[in-house]
Design a protein around this motif. Structure first.
Motif, PDB file in Angstrom:
ATOM      1  N   GLY A  30      -3.494  -1.087  -2.358  1.00 42.78           N
ATOM      2  CA  GLY A  30      -3.080   0.008  -2.553  1.00 42.78           C
ATOM      3  C   GLY A  30      -2.514   0.488  -0.801  1.00 42.78           C
ATOM      4  N   GLY A  31      -2.494   1.827  -0.568  1.00 43.61           N
ATOM      5  CA  GLY A  31      -2.395   1.196   1.129  1.00 43.61           C
ATOM      6  C   GLY A  31      -2.359   0.999   2.284  1.00 43.61           C
ATOM      7  N   GLU A  32      -2.934  -0.098   1.781  1.00 38.83           N
ATOM      8  CA  GLU A  32      -3.960  -1.298   3.115  1.00 38.83           C
ATOM      9  C   GLU A  32      -3.276  -1.872   3.233  1.00 38.83           C
ATOM     10  OE1 GLU A  32      -8.052   0.025   3.649  1.00 38.83           O
ATOM     11  OE2 GLU A  32      -8.063   1.144   2.631  1.00 38.83           O
ATOM     12  N   ILE A  33      -2.548  -1.891   4.628  1.00 38.76           N
ATOM     13  CA  ILE A  33      -2.739  -4.413   4.689  1.00 38.76           C
ATOM     14  C   ILE A  33      -3.516  -5.021   5.556  1.00 38.76           C
ATOM     15  CG2 ILE A  33       0.200  -5.101   5.283  1.00 38.76           C
ATOM     16  CD1 ILE A  33       1.295  -2.883   5.193  1.00 38.76           C
ATOM     17  N   TYR A  34      -3.856  -5.679   4.721  1.00 40.26           N
ATOM     18  CA  TYR A  34      -4.292  -6.918   5.752  1.00 40.26           C
ATOM     19  C   TYR A  34      -3.891  -7.914   5.734  1.00 40.26           C
ATOM     20  CZ  TYR A  34      -8.590  -4.100   2.634  1.00 40.26           C
ATOM     21  OH  TYR A  34      -8.752  -3.394   2.875  1.00 40.26           O
ATOM     22  N   ARG A  35      -4.203  -8.244   6.772  1.00 37.92           N
ATOM     23  CA  ARG A  35      -3.673  -9.955   7.884  1.00 37.92           C
ATOM     24  C   ARG A  35      -4.237 -10.857   8.086  1.00 37.92           C
ATOM     25  NH1 ARG A  35       0.350  -6.000   9.588  1.00 37.92           N
ATOM     26  NH2 ARG A  35       2.808  -6.361   8.617  1.00 37.92           N
ATOM     27  N   GLN A 124      -9.742 -15.744  14.073  1.00 35.45           N
ATOM     28  CA  GLN A 124      -8.763 -14.410  12.919  1.00 35.45           C
ATOM     29  C   GLN A 124      -8.752 -13.486  12.365  1.00 35.45           C
ATOM     30  OE1 GLN A 124     -11.109 -17.052   8.861  1.00 35.45           O
ATOM     31  NE2 GLN A 124     -10.943 -19.250  10.049  1.00 35.45           N
ATOM     32  N   PRO A 125      -8.087 -12.864  13.113  1.00 36.45           N
ATOM     33  CA  PRO A 125      -7.854 -11.245  13.235  1.00 36.45           C
ATOM     34  C   PRO A 125      -7.404 -11.060  12.073  1.00 36.45           C
ATOM     35  CG  PRO A 125      -5.807 -12.415  14.148  1.00 36.45           C
ATOM     36  CD  PRO A 125      -6.835 -13.829  13.657  1.00 36.45           C
ATOM     37  N   ILE A 126      -7.803  -9.563  11.562  1.00 35.83           N
ATOM     38  CA  ILE A 126      -8.146  -8.922  10.417  1.00 35.83           C
ATOM     39  C   ILE A 126      -7.452  -8.000  10.837  1.00 35.83           C
ATOM     40  CG2 ILE A 126      -8.417  -8.117   7.918  1.00 35.83           C
ATOM     41  CD1 ILE A 126     -10.302 -10.516   8.232  1.00 35.83           C
ATOM     42  N   TYR A 127      -6.406  -6.832  10.725  1.00 39.47           N
ATOM     43  CA  TYR A 127      -5.875  -5.832  11.084  1.00 39.47           C
ATOM     44  C   TYR A 127      -4.945  -5.061   9.610  1.00 39.47           C
ATOM     45  CZ  TYR A 127      -3.247  -9.352  14.620  1.00 39.47           C
ATOM     46  OH  TYR A 127      -3.830 -10.293  16.048  1.00 39.47           O
ATOM     47  N   VAL A 128      -6.145  -3.864   9.710  1.00 40.73           N
ATOM     48  CA  VAL A 128      -5.967  -2.764   8.449  1.00 40.73           C
ATOM     49  C   VAL A 128      -5.046  -2.008   8.877  1.00 40.73           C
ATOM     50  CG1 VAL A 128      -7.180  -1.477   7.284  1.00 40.73           C
ATOM     51  CG2 VAL A 128      -7.807  -4.138   7.204  1.00 40.73           C
ATOM     52  N   TYR A 129      -4.067  -1.589   8.819  1.00 41.23           N
ATOM     53  CA  TYR A 129      -3.085  -0.578   8.593  1.00 41.23           C
ATOM     54  C   TYR A 129      -3.493   0.853   7.609  1.00 41.23           C
ATOM     55  CZ  TYR A 129      -0.970  -3.664  11.786  1.00 41.23           C
ATOM     56  OH  TYR A 129      -0.904  -4.881  12.590  1.00 41.23           O
ATOM     57  N   LYS A 130      -4.281   1.347   8.078  1.00 42.47           N
ATOM     58  CA  LYS A 130      -4.932   2.916   6.260  1.00 42.47           C
ATOM     59  C   LYS A 130      -3.614   3.358   5.409  1.00 42.47           C
ATOM     60  CE  LYS A 130      -9.063   2.673   7.655  1.00 42.47           C
ATOM     61  NZ  LYS A 130      -9.570   2.613   6.746  1.00 42.47           N
ATOM     62  N   LYS A 131      -2.442   3.037   6.556  1.00 40.36           N
ATOM     63  CA  LYS A 131      -1.367   3.597   5.759  1.00 40.36           C
ATOM     64  C   LYS A 131       0.132   3.095   6.008  1.00 40.36           C
ATOM     65  CE  LYS A 131       1.027   7.881   4.552  1.00 40.36           C
ATOM     66  NZ  LYS A 131       0.655   9.532   3.819  1.00 40.36           N
ATOM     67  N   ASP A 132       0.979   2.986   4.889  1.00 39.96           N
ATOM     68  CA  ASP A 132       1.809   1.867   5.187  1.00 39.96           C
ATOM     69  C   ASP A 132       3.047   2.956   5.092  1.00 39.96           C
ATOM     70  OD1 ASP A 132       4.373   0.999   5.060  1.00 39.96           O
ATOM     71  OD2 ASP A 132       3.719  -0.899   3.929  1.00 39.96           O
ATOM     72  N   PRO A 133       3.895   3.124   6.446  1.00 38.83           N
ATOM     73  CA  PRO A 133       4.923   4.557   6.206  1.00 38.83           C
ATOM     74  C   PRO A 133       6.121   4.610   4.941  1.00 38.83           C
ATOM     75  CG  PRO A 133       5.149   3.355   8.779  1.00 38.83           C
ATOM     76  CD  PRO A 133       3.263   2.610   7.153  1.00 38.83           C
ATOM     77  N   PHE A 134       6.279   2.940   4.747  1.00 37.49           N
ATOM     78  CA  PHE A 134       7.381   2.308   3.994  1.00 37.49           C
ATOM     79  C   PHE A 134       7.277   2.981   2.794  1.00 37.49           C
ATOM     80  CE2 PHE A 134       8.350   0.581   8.287  1.00 37.49           C
ATOM     81  CZ  PHE A 134       9.871   0.776   8.549  1.00 37.49           C
ATOM     82  N   ILE A 135       6.376   3.115   2.233  1.00 37.26           N
ATOM     83  CA  ILE A 135       5.609   3.194   1.030  1.00 37.26           C
ATOM     84  C   ILE A 135       5.602   4.932   0.645  1.00 37.26           C
ATOM     85  CG2 ILE A 135       3.412   3.493  -0.743  1.00 37.26           C
ATOM     86  CD1 ILE A 135       3.225   0.743   0.347  1.00 37.26           C
ATOM     87  N   ASP A 136       5.707   5.290  -0.295  1.00 40.50           N
ATOM     88  CA  ASP A 136       6.653   6.775  -0.478  1.00 40.50           C
ATOM     89  C   ASP A 136       6.582   7.998   0.276  1.00 40.50           C
ATOM     90  OD1 ASP A 136       6.574   8.748  -2.102  1.00 40.50           O
ATOM     91  OD2 ASP A 136       4.711   9.013  -1.355  1.00 40.50           O
ATOM     92  N   SER A 137       8.178   6.567   1.172  1.00 38.44           N
ATOM     93  CA  SER A 137       8.215   7.517   2.333  1.00 38.44           C
ATOM     94  C   SER A 137       9.558   8.541   1.901  1.00 38.44           C
ATOM     95  CB  SER A 137       9.653   6.232   2.638  1.00 38.44           C
ATOM     96  OG  SER A 137      10.708   5.820   1.999  1.00 38.44           O
TER      97      SER A 137
END
Length: 163
Positions: A30-35, A124-137
């Protein structure tokens, strides 16, 4: 739809162990990014676990001739292809998501055995960004298009082609 990619790898050097590479895995749901960072051996453990019960995609060879950039890039691409294939295959999807540290409430996610823990790195870090600013910019623009166009032309001059 879940997308997965491996944008990079990095060398980890510890005093107590010999150096090893970790692969940075990005999962977009969706709009969430996990690393998350995983060692090759963790991917190999996942593969061994999955192939006990399911058909699996081809897995990149364990041995590499050397650790030059070209060889490591090929391995990175092969691991990415493997993850993409295993996420498309419904019976293995929840195990792969669990391996990547993504818990989906609508799925019953089984954890892998202690074999994964043996081969995982301490952090093992996991980073979650709730919204990607480049999706649906397009929705993010607060200025009119003419103001944006003028600003871009002023900043980039002849290099700006316009939309």
């Amino acid at each position: 739809m879940i997308k997965v990619r491996i944008p990079q790898y990095r060398l980890v050097e510890k005093l107590s162990r010999k150096p090893f590479y970790v692969y940075v895995v990005e999962v977009i749901d969706g709009g969430e990014i996990y690393r998350v960072e995983k060692r090759y051996s963790a991917f190999h453990s996942l593969h061994r676990e999955l192939r006990k019960q399911h058909e699996t995609a081809p897995f990149p060879p364990k041995r590499v001739r050397n650790s030059n950039h070209k060889v490591l890039e090929q391995r990175k691409q092969a691991l990415e292809f493997y993850l993409q294939a295993m996420l498309k295959y419904t019976p293995t999807r929840s195990k792969v998501l669990s391996f990547l540290g993504i818990q989906k409430p609508s799925h019953s996610v089984e954890s892998l055995s202690a074999v994964e823990e043996e081969y995982s790195i301490e952090h093992q870090p996991i980073y979650v960004y709730k919204k990607d600013p480049f999706i649906d910019s397009e929705r993010n623009w607060r200025l009119s298009n003419s103001a944006v166009e003028g600003t871009l032309m002023a900043m980039f001059g002849d290099f700006y082609c316009g939309s």
